[in-house]
Design an enzyme around this catalytic site. Structure first.
Site, mmCIF file in Angstrom:
data_model
loop_
_atom_site.group_PDB
_atom_site.id
_atom_site.type_symbol
_atom_site.label_atom_id
_atom_site.label_comp_id
_atom_site.label_asym_id
_atom_site.label_seq_id
_atom_site.Cartn_x
_atom_site.Cartn_y
_atom_site.Cartn_z
ATOM 1 N N GLU A 22 19.254 -13.313 -17.936
ATOM 2 C CA GLU A 22 19.129 -13.455 -16.487
ATOM 3 C C GLU A 22 20.236 -14.338 -15.915
ATOM 4 O OE1 GLU A 22 17.416 -11.630 -14.686
ATOM 5 O OE2 GLU A 22 16.013 -10.767 -16.132
ATOM 6 N N TYR A 76 14.043 -16.065 -8.570
ATOM 7 C CA TYR A 76 14.179 -14.781 -9.258
ATOM 8 C C TYR A 76 14.093 -14.951 -10.786
ATOM 9 C CZ TYR A 76 16.219 -10.879 -11.601
ATOM 10 O OH TYR A 76 16.414 -9.871 -12.488
ATOM 11 N N ASP A 106 15.404 -9.031 -6.767
ATOM 12 C CA ASP A 106 16.865 -9.077 -6.808
ATOM 13 C C ASP A 106 17.404 -7.962 -5.904
ATOM 14 O OD1 ASP A 106 16.417 -6.739 -8.200
ATOM 15 O OD2 ASP A 106 17.703 -7.251 -9.892
#
Ligand code: SF4
Length: 352
Positions: free
Chosen positions: A35, A118, A136
């Site tokens: 991520e 996120y 996202d």
């Protein structure tokens, strides 16, 4: 029961063909790593970096113990170097203060450096099955088009609206599958240009498809003007060595990376005007003539860079150069973390 979630999950179970090396794993360290790499980076561009990092540092302890220059070197080319600094800081916190275990709650994850809403939602749902929806760019696009939301997602209000809608639609019994499904649908079907509505499981109830509003959604904010910068790098050579210094400018784009002697100006300078610049004159009297070596243009999110390289042989090592720099042999340059345009320059000029 809404139409959206069952249709999305059915598509994910039977038609989703997207394969990614971090998909389906439950190791919070690897999910976190993927991520952070994927923030501001396309999946295809991020994939080799993910593979190199997981090979070099299979556990969070390995990453936490790695020398900073080595980690920056591996990160080179991804840009946004703050991400790399935060990556190291969080690896050290998890390894040294948390016994190598990532927090299992959304709030606990959010408290770590470089982890925003996120990333916290992604780790919480993929690693620990917590009911948090990710939001996202792919998710914004699918929801904006499907629900007909005209608030730009890049605004504070937009983020709250989209996060609220995503969490309302989330399949609480399997948040990992829902999150993966909506991100993959956005990446492979509801693409920014030419979405494949004919094969989309949502088209029957999709606002944008039904109202012919695909080009308008998601809504965009007016772009801030780019800041134009003119960077002149002087490759100083003395006795077969080159001067490079570590950029410690707190506000700098390439903080922590090595660069040649820099003169920044309000316009592009040629050898004559550069030689008259006060920063250049500080190098005198030990320097020879400047030689123009090449020119690159780079666009970052908020800046346009005009980068020029010059070579300068110096007979002695100018006293003004000190502090966080070093004289290094050209064949050692490749071992140092460098901004991508500077690495490209050295490679092209066959310094290494
Ligand atoms: S129907 Fe088209 S615009 Fe609507 S969600 Fe599917 S791909 Fe996107």
């Amino acid at each position: 029961m809404n139409f959206f979630t069952p249709a999305l999950l059915h598509w994910h179970a039977h038609h989703n063909q997207r394969t990614l090396p971090w998909k389906g794993i439950a190791d919070p360290y690897k999910i976190w790593l993927s991520e952070i790499i994927l923030q501001q980076t396309r999946a295809e561009q991020g994939r080799p970096y993910y593979e190199r990092f997981t090979e070099a540092y299979p556990t969070v302890h390995d990453l936490a113990r790695a020398p900073e220059d080595e980690v920056f070197r591996l990160w080179q080319g991804l840009g946004y170097y703050n991400r790399c600094r935060n990556l190291l800081a969080t690896a050290r916190t998890v390894s040294e203060d948390l016994g190598g275990k990532f927090p299992e709650t959304y709030e606990g994850l959010l408290a770590l450096k470089g982890i925003g809403p996120y990333t916290a939602a992604a780790i919480a749902s993929f690693a620990f099955g917590q009911p948090h929806a990710v939001a996202d760019g792919n998710v914004y696009r699918v929801l904006a088009r499907y629900l007909g939301i005209f608030t730009p997602p890049a605004t504070t209000e937009g983020k709250a609206v989209f996060s609220g809608k995503a969490n309302a639609l989330l399949e609480k019994n399997d948040p990992a599958a829902w999150n993966q499904a909506i991100m993959d649908l956005g990446a492979t079907v509801c693409t920014p240009q030419n979405p494949r509505c004919a094969v989309c499981p949502l088209h029957r109830h999709c606002y944008a498809f039904q109202k012919n509003a695909i080009a308008e959604l998601p809504a965009r904010m007016a772009k801030a003007p780019l800041r134009q910068r003119f960077l002149h790098y002087l490759i100083l050579e003395a006795g077969g060595e080159i001067w490079l210094s570590r950029n410690d400018d707190m506000a700098g784009i390439w903080r922590g990376l090595y660069q040649p002697f820099l003169i920044e100006a309000n316009e592009a300078l040629d050898t004559k005007t550069l030689a008259a610049h006060p920063d250049f004159r500080k190098l005198a009297p030990d320097v020879g003539a400047l030689q123009y070596e090449g020119h690159l243009q780079r666009k970052l999110t908020h800046q346009a860079l005009d980068i020029r390289f010059f070579r300068l042989r110096v007979s002695g090592k100018p006293a003004v150069l000190s502090g966080n720099g070093l004289w290094t042999r050209p064949d050692h340059i490749a071992q140092l973390p460098l901004p991508k345009p500077i690495a490209l320059f050295f490679e092209k000029k066959a310094y290494f």
